[in-house]
Each structure stands twice: as C-alpha cells, then as structure tokens.
Design a protein around this motif. Structure first.
Motif, mmCIF file in Angstrom:
data_model
loop_
_atom_site.group_PDB
_atom_site.id
_atom_site.type_symbol
_atom_site.label_atom_id
_atom_site.label_comp_id
_atom_site.label_asym_id
_atom_site.label_seq_id
_atom_site.Cartn_x
_atom_site.Cartn_y
_atom_site.Cartn_z
ATOM 1 N N GLY A 198 34.569 40.469 53.778
ATOM 2 C CA GLY A 198 35.051 41.730 53.241
ATOM 3 C C GLY A 198 36.327 41.544 52.441
ATOM 4 O O GLY A 198 36.503 42.145 51.366
ATOM 5 N N ALA A 199 37.218 40.685 52.952
ATOM 6 C CA ALA A 199 38.464 40.422 52.236
ATOM 7 C C ALA A 199 38.203 39.641 50.951
ATOM 8 O O ALA A 199 38.826 39.901 49.908
ATOM 9 C CB ALA A 199 39.429 39.649 53.137
ATOM 10 N N VAL A 200 37.274 38.687 51.006
ATOM 11 C CA VAL A 200 36.946 37.893 49.818
ATOM 12 C C VAL A 200 36.351 38.764 48.727
ATOM 13 O O VAL A 200 36.637 38.589 47.525
ATOM 14 C CB VAL A 200 35.971 36.754 50.191
ATOM 15 C CG1 VAL A 200 35.427 36.082 48.939
ATOM 16 C CG2 VAL A 200 36.661 35.735 51.087
ATOM 17 N N SER A 201 35.522 39.733 49.136
ATOM 18 C CA SER A 201 34.865 40.593 48.144
ATOM 19 C C SER A 201 35.861 41.453 47.375
ATOM 20 O O SER A 201 35.552 41.915 46.269
ATOM 21 C CB SER A 201 33.835 41.494 48.830
ATOM 22 O OG SER A 201 34.477 42.440 49.678
ATOM 23 N N GLU A 202 37.034 41.696 47.937
ATOM 24 C CA GLU A 202 38.037 42.525 47.279
ATOM 25 C C GLU A 202 39.027 41.714 46.451
ATOM 26 O O GLU A 202 39.917 42.286 45.814
ATOM 27 C CB GLU A 202 38.791 43.358 48.318
ATOM 28 C CG GLU A 202 37.896 44.372 49.039
ATOM 29 C CD GLU A 202 38.682 45.245 49.993
ATOM 30 O OE1 GLU A 202 39.915 45.056 50.097
ATOM 31 O OE2 GLU A 202 38.063 46.116 50.642
ATOM 32 N N MET A 203 38.892 40.404 46.483
ATOM 33 C CA MET A 203 39.790 39.569 45.675
ATOM 34 C C MET A 203 39.421 39.661 44.193
ATOM 35 O O MET A 203 38.238 39.733 43.849
ATOM 36 C CB MET A 203 39.703 38.110 46.138
ATOM 37 C CG MET A 203 40.240 37.867 47.538
ATOM 38 S SD MET A 203 40.026 36.143 48.039
ATOM 39 C CE MET A 203 41.034 35.305 46.795
ATOM 40 N N PRO A 204 40.426 39.670 43.326
ATOM 41 C CA PRO A 204 40.150 39.721 41.881
ATOM 42 C C PRO A 204 39.307 38.518 41.451
ATOM 43 O O PRO A 204 39.557 37.386 41.851
ATOM 44 C CB PRO A 204 41.549 39.667 41.252
ATOM 45 C CG PRO A 204 42.468 40.165 42.319
ATOM 46 C CD PRO A 204 41.873 39.703 43.611
ATOM 47 N N GLY A 205 38.289 38.769 40.637
ATOM 48 C CA GLY A 205 37.441 37.703 40.135
ATOM 49 C C GLY A 205 36.366 37.251 41.090
ATOM 50 O O GLY A 205 35.626 36.307 40.780
ATOM 51 N N SER A 206 36.263 37.880 42.255
ATOM 52 C CA SER A 206 35.243 37.479 43.232
ATOM 53 C C SER A 206 33.866 37.945 42.781
ATOM 54 O O SER A 206 33.688 39.068 42.284
ATOM 55 C CB SER A 206 35.560 38.076 44.605
ATOM 56 O OG SER A 206 34.521 37.810 45.514
ATOM 57 N N ASN A 207 32.883 37.105 42.922
ATOM 58 C CA ASN A 207 31.505 37.450 42.564
ATOM 59 C C ASN A 207 30.758 38.130 43.706
ATOM 60 O O ASN A 207 29.579 38.475 43.558
ATOM 61 C CB ASN A 207 30.742 36.189 42.148
ATOM 62 C CG ASN A 207 31.291 35.580 40.873
ATOM 63 O OD1 ASN A 207 31.711 36.305 39.966
ATOM 64 N ND2 ASN A 207 31.289 34.246 40.797
ATOM 65 N N MET A 208 31.419 38.290 44.836
ATOM 66 C CA MET A 208 30.768 38.899 46.001
ATOM 67 C C MET A 208 31.066 40.395 46.037
ATOM 68 O O MET A 208 32.223 40.811 46.026
ATOM 69 C CB MET A 208 31.260 38.231 47.288
ATOM 70 C CG MET A 208 30.615 38.792 48.544
ATOM 71 S SD MET A 208 31.065 37.859 50.021
ATOM 72 C CE MET A 208 30.219 36.306 49.720
ATOM 73 N N THR A 209 30.024 41.195 46.078
ATOM 74 C CA THR A 209 30.192 42.646 46.162
ATOM 75 C C THR A 209 30.440 43.057 47.614
ATOM 76 O O THR A 209 30.181 42.286 48.545
ATOM 77 C CB THR A 209 28.948 43.361 45.650
ATOM 78 O OG1 THR A 209 27.837 43.037 46.507
ATOM 79 C CG2 THR A 209 28.637 42.938 44.216
ATOM 80 N N GLU A 210 30.914 44.287 47.793
ATOM 81 C CA GLU A 210 31.159 44.787 49.146
ATOM 82 C C GLU A 210 29.864 44.862 49.944
ATOM 83 O O GLU A 210 29.827 44.578 51.135
ATOM 84 C CB GLU A 210 31.826 46.155 49.080
ATOM 85 C CG GLU A 210 33.268 46.127 48.604
ATOM 86 C CD GLU A 210 33.933 47.484 48.714
ATOM 87 O OE1 GLU A 210 33.277 48.413 49.238
ATOM 88 O OE2 GLU A 210 35.093 47.611 48.296
ATOM 89 N N GLY A 211 28.782 45.283 49.248
ATOM 90 C CA GLY A 211 27.492 45.361 49.936
ATOM 91 C C GLY A 211 27.005 44.002 50.387
ATOM 92 O O GLY A 211 26.474 43.855 51.488
ATOM 93 N N MET A 212 27.178 43.006 49.532
ATOM 94 C CA MET A 212 26.769 41.649 49.893
ATOM 95 C C MET A 212 27.599 41.130 51.059
ATOM 96 O O MET A 212 27.053 40.526 52.000
ATOM 97 C CB MET A 212 26.932 40.718 48.687
ATOM 98 C CG MET A 212 26.419 39.291 48.923
ATOM 99 S SD MET A 212 26.741 38.219 47.495
ATOM 100 C CE MET A 212 25.832 39.096 46.226
ATOM 101 N N ALA A 213 28.908 41.386 51.007
ATOM 102 C CA ALA A 213 29.794 40.935 52.089
ATOM 103 C C ALA A 213 29.419 41.607 53.400
ATOM 104 O O ALA A 213 29.336 40.949 54.448
ATOM 105 C CB ALA A 213 31.243 41.238 51.725
#
Length: 331
Positions: free
Chosen positions: A125-140
């Motif tokens: 969840g924290a990674v998905s909110e990092m700028p430039g992250s390719n992971m969406t909140e739904g995926m996380a």
C-alpha cells in the motif's frame, strides 16, 4: 456402619493407601489413621472435602443408620445421581504433557503467521502511493490480501492439526476429574523443572514487546513524512511483537498443561463451569472484530490505517472477558 468403617471402605474401593488419601486431603497419614480407627472425627471442612472426593453425600458419611446405600450413589449435592468422575492415570497424564509440548511451538508459529499476515498489505500500500510507482492501489490491495489469506489459511491448518492431536484430552479442560496416585507429584515435579524456562520465555516476550516500539519511533525520528519508512517501522514492530508472542505462547501452553492436570489457575473446577460461556464470547468477539476490519478496509480502501482495529480490539478484549466473568459469577 460408623464413619470410620465407611471411610475405610471408600478408601479401599478407590485403591488408595492411607498415605495417598492423606496427600489428597492435605493432612498427615496419622490423621487418616485416627479417623479410620475411630479415635477422632475430621472437622466439617474435611468432611465436606471427603464427600466431594469420594462422590458421596455428607449424610452418608456422618449418619450411622445410612449404610445400605452404595458409596458413590450420591453427588456432592445429595441428588442421588451417580457421580461419574473420570480418573486420569499416569500414562494418560504423560501422554497429555507430551502432546502439549509437541504442539506448543507449532501453535506459537501459526500465531506468528497471523500477526505477520498484514505486513505485505501495509508495504504494498505504501509502495503504491510512491511517486512513479507502477503499482495501483487496487493491485496493492489485491496482492496484499492474497498473501494475508494464504498466511492465515496456513495458520488455521496448523491450529486444526494441533487441535486434532489434543482433542482426546479435551475433558481435562472441560470436566472435573481425579488423578490416580503419583500423578499429582509427577506433574508438580515437572512443573518445577520447567519453571525456569517458563520465566525466561516470559522475560523475553515482555522485552520483545517493549522493544517493538523502537523501529516505529526511529522511523518518525528519521523522517516522519516518509510513509514507506513509517510502514517499514510498523512492519518491524509487528515482527518483534510476533517473536515475543511466540515465546509467550510456547511457554504458556506447556505451563497451562500442568495447571490443567493439577486443576489450578484458570482450570479450577469453578472456572471450568464458566469456560464454555467465555469461549463462546471470545469467538464471537474476534469474529466481529475481523468483520469490522474487513468491512471498513474494503469500503474505505484505507488499508494503511485500518490495522488500528486490531490493537484496539486487543485492548478491549480483557475488559470484555472481565465483564463476562462477573456476569457469570452473579448468575
């Protein structure tokens, strides 16, 4: 038939020597000898304890004219129902202690899995909110929940397996029983030998829980605005708490097995009568807590903050059990 003769008959029917009866009554062998020799009569407290020990009424013990009734035909309330009290042999006691020792660690590690299960969800969840992250909140959220459910499923499998191993000894927790000669002494000796390990486990568990706050505070001190750093600190806190819980549970299960056989602590006859209600309340409580956690998390998608449900539930749980016990006693 006088009291002395009835006492001899009851003692021999149970296969006890005077020394064994004296040990169960917490008196000297000489006292039992005097009772059986009609040289003295035990006080009222001892008579009550004898009636409970042998499963007969006080009237049967004290009234000479009552002699045609079969010993054991009365319960301690004199209702006339046969008292079927199970007797635990030395072999059964040793088997129970062996099983509890063998399942203590697996249960502790399964509990650790449950504690660690949300960590992946937090970090993703924290990674998905990092700028430039390719992971969406739904995926996380989806990947985090998959890992969480897999870990919880593995833990449940361990709980069920260990439960099947201890199921034959469920009566030790749920029913009142008597132990054959030598069992009490053996259990007390093994408990004394384990005491240092139990104390050490508790010390380590307490220290780990206290030290678990350090990573979180360290993350705040380094950079309180870095969410990933704070989540890593929170995850480290969960890991340290989980390790502490492993020590608590592995030592506590073994120690509780001694208390069960001795019917001491949380396993006295009085507490066994209230245990079923407490267990039902505990099960319902944690099911409700889980439902609240999942419902709030899915509705708000605020997985990084919804974890607060668990510490709050943990803090409130002792209060719920205390109120339940008070209500049971009044009832």
């Amino acid at each position: 038939m006088i009291f002395a003769d009835k006492l001899i008959q009851l003692r021999k029917k149970n296969g006890w020597s005077q020394e064994e009866l004296a040990e169960q009554m917490n008196v000297t062998r000489q006292s039992v000898s005097k009772w059986e020799g009609a040289q003295s009569i035990p006080d009222l407290d001892k008579v009550i304890k004898l009636s409970e020990l042998f499963g007969v009424s006080i009237d049967y013990l004290l009234k000479d004219e009552i002699e045609e009734l079969e010993p054991g035909s009365f319960t301690e309330d004199g209702s006339g129902k046969e008292a079927a009290v199970k007797r635990v042999s030395m072999e059964e006691a040793n088997a129970f202690l062996t099983v509890k020792k063998a399942t203590a660690r697996p249960i502790a590690y399964a509990t650790l899995l449950c504690i660690l299960s949300p960590i992946c969800l937090f970090i993703l969840g924290a990674v998905s909110e990092m700028p430039g992250s390719n992971m969406t909140e739904g995926m996380a959220g989806g990947l985090g929940m998959i890992v969480l459910l897999l870990m919880v499923a593995a833990a449940v499998a361990v709980f069920v397996f260990c439960g099947s191993k201890t199921a034959p000894f469920a009566y030790l927790e749920e029913e009142c029983f008597e132990t054959e000669y030598g069992v009490t002494g053996m259990v007390k000796e093994r408990r004394e030998q384990y005491k240092s390990t139990y104390t050490r486990n508790n010390m380590i568990g307490v220290c780990m829980c206290i030290l678990s706050l350090i990573p979180l505070f360290a993350g705040v001190a380094i950079n309180e605005k870095d969410e990933l750093l704070l989540v890593l600190g929170l995850s480290a806190m969960f890991v340290l708490i989980g390790i502490g819980v492993v020590y608590f549970i592995s030592g506590g299960i073994v120690w509780a097995s001694f208390d069960r056989l001795l019917q001491e602590g949380d396993y006295t006859k009085e507490k066994k009568e209230r245990s079923s209600v407490t267990m039902a309340i505990s099960t319902a409580y944690w099911m409700i807590a889980t439902a609240i956690f999942l419902a709030y998390s899915f509705i708000t998608n605020d997985w990084e903050h919804s974890w607060i449900v668990w510490p709050v539930a943990g803090v409130l749980f002792p209060a719920v059990i205390t109120v339940s016990n008070i209500w049971n006693r009044r009832k």
